[in-house]
Motif scaffolding. Structure first.
Motif, PDB file in Angstrom:
ATOM      1  N   THR A   1     -21.850  38.617  42.648  1.00  0.00           N
ATOM      2  CA  THR A   1     -21.947  38.084  44.004  1.00  0.00           C
ATOM      3  C   THR A   1     -23.289  37.387  44.207  1.00  0.00           C
ATOM      4  OG1 THR A   1     -20.515  39.849  44.818  1.00  0.00           O
ATOM      5  CG2 THR A   1     -21.803  38.658  46.461  1.00  0.00           C
ATOM      6  N   LEU A   2     -24.347  37.977  43.698  1.00  0.00           N
ATOM      7  CA  LEU A   2     -25.665  37.351  43.818  1.00  0.00           C
ATOM      8  C   LEU A   2     -25.720  36.013  43.086  1.00  0.00           C
ATOM      9  CD1 LEU A   2     -28.165  40.335  43.532  1.00  0.00           C
ATOM     10  CD2 LEU A   2     -27.614  38.977  45.546  1.00  0.00           C
ATOM     11  N   ASP A   3     -24.980  35.886  42.001  1.00  0.00           N
ATOM     12  CA  ASP A   3     -24.939  34.606  41.288  1.00  0.00           C
ATOM     13  C   ASP A   3     -24.423  33.495  42.197  1.00  0.00           C
ATOM     14  OD1 ASP A   3     -26.016  35.538  38.926  1.00  0.00           O
ATOM     15  OD2 ASP A   3     -24.064  35.855  37.968  1.00  0.00           O
ATOM     16  N   LYS A   4     -23.458  33.818  43.049  1.00  0.00           N
ATOM     17  CA  LYS A   4     -22.921  32.833  43.992  1.00  0.00           C
ATOM     18  C   LYS A   4     -23.966  32.467  45.050  1.00  0.00           C
ATOM     19  CE  LYS A   4     -18.289  34.755  43.499  1.00  0.00           C
ATOM     20  NZ  LYS A   4     -17.226  35.493  44.185  1.00  0.00           N
ATOM     21  N   VAL A   5     -24.690  33.471  45.537  1.00  0.00           N
ATOM     22  CA  VAL A   5     -25.719  33.260  46.559  1.00  0.00           C
ATOM     23  C   VAL A   5     -26.910  32.510  45.962  1.00  0.00           C
ATOM     24  CG1 VAL A   5     -27.385  34.478  48.035  1.00  0.00           C
ATOM     25  CG2 VAL A   5     -25.023  35.289  47.881  1.00  0.00           C
ATOM     26  N   ARG A   6     -27.220  32.844  44.726  1.00  0.00           N
ATOM     27  CA  ARG A   6     -28.395  32.296  44.038  1.00  0.00           C
ATOM     28  C   ARG A   6     -28.399  30.765  44.025  1.00  0.00           C
ATOM     29  NH1 ARG A   6     -28.236  35.909  39.924  1.00  0.00           N
ATOM     30  NH2 ARG A   6     -29.803  37.257  40.796  1.00  0.00           N
ATOM     31  N   ALA A   7     -27.239  30.155  43.848  1.00  0.00           N
ATOM     32  CA  ALA A   7     -27.162  28.687  43.795  1.00  0.00           C
ATOM     33  C   ALA A   7     -27.697  28.072  45.086  1.00  0.00           C
ATOM     34  CB  ALA A   7     -25.728  28.249  43.544  1.00  0.00           C
ATOM     35  N   GLY A   8     -27.330  28.631  46.219  1.00  0.00           N
ATOM     36  CA  GLY A   8     -27.821  28.128  47.496  1.00  0.00           C
ATOM     37  C   GLY A   8     -29.305  28.350  47.677  1.00  0.00           C
TER      38      GLY A   8
ATOM     39  N   VAL B   1     -32.964  44.269  41.970  1.00  0.00           N
ATOM     40  CA  VAL B   1     -33.914  45.269  41.486  1.00  0.00           C
ATOM     41  C   VAL B   1     -33.184  46.554  41.121  1.00  0.00           C
ATOM     42  CG1 VAL B   1     -35.941  46.652  42.090  1.00  0.00           C
ATOM     43  CG2 VAL B   1     -35.776  44.272  42.853  1.00  0.00           C
ATOM     44  N   ASP B   2     -32.302  47.023  42.007  1.00  0.00           N
ATOM     45  CA  ASP B   2     -31.617  48.291  41.764  1.00  0.00           C
ATOM     46  C   ASP B   2     -30.410  48.420  42.682  1.00  0.00           C
ATOM     47  OD1 ASP B   2     -31.158  50.738  40.571  1.00  0.00           O
ATOM     48  OD2 ASP B   2     -32.806  51.774  41.574  1.00  0.00           O
ATOM     49  N   VAL B   3     -29.483  49.253  42.273  1.00  0.00           N
ATOM     50  CA  VAL B   3     -28.376  49.676  43.121  1.00  0.00           C
ATOM     51  C   VAL B   3     -28.400  51.191  43.086  1.00  0.00           C
ATOM     52  CG1 VAL B   3     -25.885  49.653  43.504  1.00  0.00           C
ATOM     53  CG2 VAL B   3     -27.001  47.636  42.537  1.00  0.00           C
ATOM     54  N   ARG B   4     -28.675  51.801  44.243  1.00  0.00           N
ATOM     55  CA  ARG B   4     -28.719  53.266  44.345  1.00  0.00           C
ATOM     56  C   ARG B   4     -27.690  53.707  45.363  1.00  0.00           C
ATOM     57  NH1 ARG B   4     -34.783  53.632  45.619  1.00  0.00           N
ATOM     58  NH2 ARG B   4     -35.468  52.164  44.059  1.00  0.00           N
ATOM     59  N   ASP B   5     -26.756  54.505  44.908  1.00  0.00           N
ATOM     60  CA  ASP B   5     -25.650  54.956  45.749  1.00  0.00           C
ATOM     61  C   ASP B   5     -24.940  53.737  46.328  1.00  0.00           C
ATOM     62  OD1 ASP B   5     -26.156  57.727  45.262  1.00  0.00           O
ATOM     63  OD2 ASP B   5     -27.796  57.621  46.711  1.00  0.00           O
ATOM     64  N   THR B   6     -25.070  53.494  47.620  1.00  0.00           N
ATOM     65  CA  THR B   6     -24.383  52.357  48.245  1.00  0.00           C
ATOM     66  C   THR B   6     -25.374  51.340  48.799  1.00  0.00           C
ATOM     67  OG1 THR B   6     -24.262  53.505  50.370  1.00  0.00           O
ATOM     68  CG2 THR B   6     -22.392  53.788  48.865  1.00  0.00           C
TER      69      THR B   6
ATOM     70  N   GLU C   1     -17.696  41.131  49.125  1.00  0.00           N
ATOM     71  CA  GLU C   1     -17.227  41.186  47.736  1.00  0.00           C
ATOM     72  C   GLU C   1     -17.215  42.607  47.167  1.00  0.00           C
ATOM     73  OE1 GLU C   1     -16.264  38.488  45.755  1.00  0.00           O
ATOM     74  OE2 GLU C   1     -16.425  37.187  47.507  1.00  0.00           O
ATOM     75  N   VAL C   2     -18.142  43.445  47.640  1.00  0.00           N
ATOM     76  CA  VAL C   2     -18.294  44.813  47.124  1.00  0.00           C
ATOM     77  C   VAL C   2     -18.345  45.745  48.329  1.00  0.00           C
ATOM     78  CG1 VAL C   2     -19.592  46.287  45.536  1.00  0.00           C
ATOM     79  CG2 VAL C   2     -19.718  43.797  45.279  1.00  0.00           C
ATOM     80  N   PRO C   3     -17.185  46.087  48.903  1.00  0.00           N
ATOM     81  CA  PRO C   3     -17.153  46.833  50.164  1.00  0.00           C
ATOM     82  C   PRO C   3     -17.792  48.226  50.121  1.00  0.00           C
ATOM     83  CG  PRO C   3     -14.923  46.335  49.373  1.00  0.00           C
ATOM     84  CD  PRO C   3     -15.876  45.703  48.426  1.00  0.00           C
ATOM     85  N   GLU C   4     -18.013  48.768  48.941  1.00  0.00           N
ATOM     86  CA  GLU C   4     -18.658  50.080  48.839  1.00  0.00           C
ATOM     87  C   GLU C   4     -20.130  50.029  49.265  1.00  0.00           C
ATOM     88  OE1 GLU C   4     -15.877  48.813  46.535  1.00  0.00           O
ATOM     89  OE2 GLU C   4     -17.471  49.053  45.092  1.00  0.00           O
ATOM     90  N   ILE C   5     -20.727  48.849  49.228  1.00  0.00           N
ATOM     91  CA  ILE C   5     -22.134  48.692  49.574  1.00  0.00           C
ATOM     92  C   ILE C   5     -22.296  48.779  51.101  1.00  0.00           C
ATOM     93  CG2 ILE C   5     -24.100  47.109  49.545  1.00  0.00           C
ATOM     94  CD1 ILE C   5     -23.382  48.420  46.811  1.00  0.00           C
TER      95      ILE C   5
ATOM     96  N   GLU D   1     -26.552  39.960  52.542  1.00  0.00           N
ATOM     97  CA  GLU D   1     -25.896  41.233  52.802  1.00  0.00           C
ATOM     98  C   GLU D   1     -24.415  41.051  53.138  1.00  0.00           C
ATOM     99  OE1 GLU D   1     -27.529  45.110  54.717  1.00  0.00           O
ATOM    100  OE2 GLU D   1     -26.695  43.896  56.353  1.00  0.00           O
ATOM    101  N   SER D   2     -24.095  40.075  53.962  1.00  0.00           N
ATOM    102  CA  SER D   2     -22.689  39.889  54.325  1.00  0.00           C
ATOM    103  C   SER D   2     -21.852  39.472  53.112  1.00  0.00           C
ATOM    104  CB  SER D   2     -22.543  38.890  55.473  1.00  0.00           C
ATOM    105  OG  SER D   2     -22.960  37.608  55.080  1.00  0.00           O
TER     106      SER D   2
END
Length: 73
Positions: A9-16, A27-32, A63-67, A57-58
């Motif tokens: 998902t960040l790859d899609k945002v990164r282009a903009g 940096v990290d993904v911890r829990d949600t 794309e990853v509703p658990e977050i 964030e949106s």
């Protein structure tokens, strides 16, 4: 895996962000919670808070509703 889905998902945002002279690093993904670092022009932009909530964030939550949240560090 969760981290790979967030990175995709960040790859899609990164282009903009790159088109505006910025970038974002996972940096990290911890829990949600996702922790990112804004780089380049995005790191010092006064609109970066809005960019984080309204776009990064949106996009990740869609794309990853658990977050549950995305935090800039």
């Amino acid at each position: 895996m969760l981290r790979e889905r967030v990175e995709a998902t960040l790859d899609k945002v990164r282009a903009g962000l790159r088109s505006e002279g910025g970038d974002i690093e996972l940096v990290d993904v911890r829990d949600t919670v996702v922790y990112v670092r804004l780089k380049g022009a995005c790191g010092t932009c006064p609109m970066s808070t809005l960019t984080m909530k309204n776009w990064v964030e949106s996009s990740i939550k869609k794309e990853v509703p658990e977050i549950t949240s995305v935090q800039a560090i």
